[in-house]
Motif scaffolding. Structure first.
Motif, PDB file in Angstrom:
ATOM      1  N   THR A 257       2.487 -45.191 -28.209  1.00 53.67           N
ATOM      2  CA  THR A 257       3.418 -43.925 -28.172  1.00 53.67           C
ATOM      3  C   THR A 257       2.013 -43.253 -27.507  1.00 53.67           C
ATOM      4  O   THR A 257       1.489 -42.500 -27.500  1.00 53.67           O
ATOM      5  N   ARG A 259       3.035 -40.680 -24.767  1.00 57.20           N
ATOM      6  CA  ARG A 259       3.771 -39.668 -24.684  1.00 57.20           C
ATOM      7  C   ARG A 259       2.969 -38.532 -25.579  1.00 57.20           C
ATOM      8  O   ARG A 259       3.528 -38.446 -26.492  1.00 57.20           O
ATOM      9  N   THR A 318      11.869 -30.426 -19.419  1.00 51.71           N
ATOM     10  CA  THR A 318      12.140 -31.868 -19.803  1.00 51.71           C
ATOM     11  C   THR A 318      11.166 -32.548 -20.396  1.00 51.71           C
ATOM     12  O   THR A 318      10.431 -33.497 -21.004  1.00 51.71           O
ATOM     13  N   LEU A 319       9.601 -31.908 -19.534  1.00 52.98           N
ATOM     14  CA  LEU A 319       8.022 -32.716 -19.800  1.00 52.98           C
ATOM     15  C   LEU A 319       8.092 -32.088 -21.285  1.00 52.98           C
ATOM     16  O   LEU A 319       7.030 -33.213 -22.229  1.00 52.98           O
ATOM     17  N   GLU A 321      10.429 -31.547 -24.034  1.00 55.49           N
ATOM     18  CA  GLU A 321      11.376 -32.640 -24.416  1.00 55.49           C
ATOM     19  C   GLU A 321      10.558 -34.214 -24.663  1.00 55.49           C
ATOM     20  O   GLU A 321      11.293 -34.983 -25.369  1.00 55.49           O
ATOM     21  N   GLN A 322       9.810 -34.681 -24.295  1.00 57.12           N
ATOM     22  CA  GLN A 322       9.114 -36.227 -23.808  1.00 57.12           C
ATOM     23  C   GLN A 322       8.873 -36.329 -24.866  1.00 57.12           C
ATOM     24  O   GLN A 322       7.430 -37.366 -24.588  1.00 57.12           O
ATOM     25  N   GLU A 324       6.415 -37.623 -27.354  1.00 57.80           N
ATOM     26  CA  GLU A 324       6.574 -38.024 -28.866  1.00 57.80           C
ATOM     27  C   GLU A 324       5.678 -37.480 -29.765  1.00 57.80           C
ATOM     28  O   GLU A 324       6.361 -38.093 -31.169  1.00 57.80           O
ATOM     29  N   ASP A 387       2.860 -45.080 -19.975  1.00 57.76           N
ATOM     30  CA  ASP A 387       3.654 -44.098 -18.747  1.00 57.76           C
ATOM     31  C   ASP A 387       1.615 -43.510 -18.148  1.00 57.76           C
ATOM     32  O   ASP A 387       0.910 -42.493 -18.539  1.00 57.76           O
ATOM     33  N   TRP A 390       1.893 -39.786 -17.688  1.00 57.31           N
ATOM     34  CA  TRP A 390       1.891 -38.908 -18.124  1.00 57.31           C
ATOM     35  C   TRP A 390       1.200 -37.274 -18.061  1.00 57.31           C
ATOM     36  O   TRP A 390       0.994 -36.195 -18.616  1.00 57.31           O
ATOM     37  N   ARG A 393       1.414 -35.688 -14.750  1.00 56.96           N
ATOM     38  CA  ARG A 393       1.899 -34.709 -14.636  1.00 56.96           C
ATOM     39  C   ARG A 393       2.728 -33.377 -15.359  1.00 56.96           C
ATOM     40  O   ARG A 393       2.685 -32.318 -15.109  1.00 56.96           O
TER      41      ARG A 393
END
Length: 609
Positions: A257, A259, A318-319, A321-322, A324, A387, A390, A393
């Motif tokens: 996982t 994120r 958005t960041l 909400e991503q 996990e 990713d 991650w 960003r």
């Protein structure tokens, strides 16, 4: 060479013999500091501690206010949590004054030993002067407590009584540092003394001789049972079942996982930095976490979480909400936005260490795994990344927000008269001026949130705060304890005016006491600014808000500081404030910065857009 048996000479009265066994056993187990408030019933402790201080066995600190004394001891324990610190006082209300520090020590996991003097048991409930029921006074806030009776007789102690007293100290130290299972924290020794409470001149000389013998020969430390906490095979699911398979399931999930975000609260384990770097996980760190300035720690992380809730901040929303998986280390308490992140996380793992109980105010944890278990598993597992952007960003988002913020603050400063700046400008200047030679202690309420929001703490700076219960009481005294434990560093306390006034008695230090070098920066906006950012400010009644929440006081900080014997200076620009931190004061130096709650409100509105 250790003495094989205690000196039970009948030349000392029982009260002094009891105090001798208690204090010297504390020293034998590594204790170095005793903070004492004056009183008659506690006189045996005072005489023995003073002699031990003169012999170089420990350092004695005297404070007239028991609440301040307890927080000075708390600060010492905070600076070196491997060594317990005693705070001692007389009977009655004096004991209750230690309760705020005990609660903070409980929730911060700090080894504070309260030693309260008491009258003999038969006087409880009789209306005797300064007598109440002291055993159990701190309830569930202490890890362990005991009630040492006033041993019978006037001359000396029996070997059994002496051993019982030393055993009580053994247990107090062991429980306070967490070496017998359970987290570190405060303990309570209530000890009753019979008259006589004061030594004769010959008995005083006997105390001095004993202290000199201990100085030359040492003392046996007794037995402290050592075990690990938490149990190395323990993990707890949300259903409270212990199962080592849970650990492996969570680890496997974390490896795949990508994120994941680490939320680092107060006194987070620094090993989390290596784990975050290994997996490319961003760390959102509070100022007192101890992991600020590390490569994976996001400067501007608090701003990202705040902007994520704004309807037009789609990039930041958005960041967030991503995300996990959220891993919580330390004791995060500062931000409602961070709590919201915990609540919405699909997977939430709490990783407490031995210093604190686990923090799950949302009640949504999917697993609770001691950090001592989680860390080696994550270090040995193979990182799997899907990713690779991650972390970068999050770093870019934080950098962009801080750049915007800097421009907004600079523009605000251009149009503000001196003395009418919001505290943001000052905390930026202060944090930018501290070096590895500084220790920064931060008050609760608005100040620490200002730093969290606008002034990322560099990795070289050690930051402390009372975040166990996040009260404003005892802050000046706590900073003193830290400064006394770290005399080679320049300790700087930054706090608001109400926090300063709440512990103003902490400035009282007797002329014979070990000197304290401390710079206190008071951000004075004549009241409690934090309420302007809470729902109370939207009540529609500004006058009510001002009177019962903001509580303006009109106090003269300069007169108060000088009246308590501190030096004083007012600064009018952020640049002047930074310059003040270059010189370590000989005593306590109070620096006042007059700020504006109105300007804070205007800037808060600007930053929320």
């Amino acid at each position: 060479m250790a003495m094989s048996a205690p000196d039970l000479s009948a030349e000392l009265p029982t009260s002094l013999s009891t105090a001798w066994e208690l204090i010297t056993q504390f020293v034998a187990l590594g204790g170095r500091h005793v903070v004492l408030s004056p009183g008659s019933r506690s006189a045996p402790l005072a005489y023995v501690a003073a002699v031990a201080h003169e012999a170089g066995l420990l350092t004695l600190h005297v404070r007239i206010d028991e609440r301040s004394a307890a927080f000075v001891a708390l600060g010492m324990a905070k600076a070196d949590p491997s060594r317990p610190v005693i705070v001692a006082m007389t009977s009655g209300t004096a004991v209750a004054n230690a309760h705020p520090a005990v609660l903070e020590a409980d929730h911060s996991g700090l080894p504070l030993i309260v030693v309260s003097a008491d009258r003999p048991f038969e006087l409880r409930g009789t209306g005797a002067n300064q007598t109440t029921t002291q055993p159990g006074m701190f309830g569930c806030a202490v890890r362990w407590s005991t009630d040492i009776p006033a041993f019978a007789g006037v001359d000396g102690m029996t070997p059994a009584d002496a051993q019982a007293t030393r055993n009580a100290v053994n247990r107090a130290v062991a429980y306070s540092v967490g070496s017998v299972g359970g987290p570190r924290g405060p303990v309570h020794i209530n000890v009753a003394f019979r008259d006589p409470l004061a030594p004769s001149s010959e008995q005083r000389e006997e105390l001095v001789r004993r202290a000199q013998r201990v100085r030359a020969n040492g003392l046996d430390g007794g037995t402290v049972f050592v075990s690990s906490y938490p149990p190395n095979d323990a993990s707890i699911t949300a259903g409270q079942t212990r199962n080592t398979d849970v650990t492996h399931d969570v680890i496997d999930g974390l490896r795949t996982t990508t994120r994941t975000v680490i939320l680092a609260g107060d006194t987070a384990p620094t090993q989390i930095i290596d784990i975050a770097e290994r997996y490319g996980w961003p760390i959102l760190a509070e100022p007192s976490s101890g992991v600020n300035g590390a490569a994976p720690t996001i400067a501007g992380g608090a701003l990202i979480l705040a902007r994520a809730g704004h309807p037009i901040s789609s990039v930041y929303r958005t960041l967030v909400e991503q995300v996990e998986h959220v891993i919580v280390v330390g004791h995060p308490t500062l931000s409602r936005d961070a709590i919201a992140l915990m609540r919405r996380a699909p997977q939430l793992t709490i990783a407490p260490d031995h210093r604190v109980q686990w923090t799950d105010p949302t009640g949504t944890a999917t697993a609770v795994i001691p950090f001592s278990v989680l860390s080696p598993h994550l270090r040995s597992a193979t990182a799997v990344s899907t990713d690779a952007t991650w972390l970068s960003r999050w770093q870019q988002a934080g950098s962009d927000l801080l750049t915007q913020l800097s421009e907004q603050l600079d523009a605000q400063e251009q149009f503000s008269a001196p003395g009418h700046l919001a505290p943001y400008q000052y905390v930026r200047a202060l944090v930018a001026s501290v070096t590895p030679q500084h220790i920064l202690m931060v008050g609760a309420s608005s100040v620490i949130r200002d730093i969290d929001r606008v002034a990322p703490v560099p990795a070289c700076v050690q930051v402390y705060a009372n975040r166990g219960l996040a009260g404003i009481d005892g802050t000046v005294s706590t900073a003193q304890g830290i400064a006394l434990t770290s005399p080679d560093r320049h300790t700087v306390l930054v706090l608001g005016d109400l926090t300063f006034l709440h512990d103003i008695n902490g400035l009282v230090i007797g002329p014979e006491e070990p000197p304290v070098s401390l710079t206190i920066v008071v951000l004075n906006d004549n009241g409690g600014a934090i309420f302007g950012g809470l729902e109370h400010a939207r009540s529609g009644d500004p006058a009510l808000l001002e009177r019962v929440f903001a509580t303006p006081h009109g106090a003269r900080i300069d007169d108060l500081a000088r009246g308590y014997g501190a030096t004083y200076q007012r600064v009018n620009t952020p640049e002047d404030l930074g310059g003040m931190l270059t010189v370590k004061p000989a005593g306590i130096h109070v620096v006042e910065v007059v700020t504006s709650r109105e300007e804070r409100g205007n800037l808060d509105a600007l930053l929320s857009q």
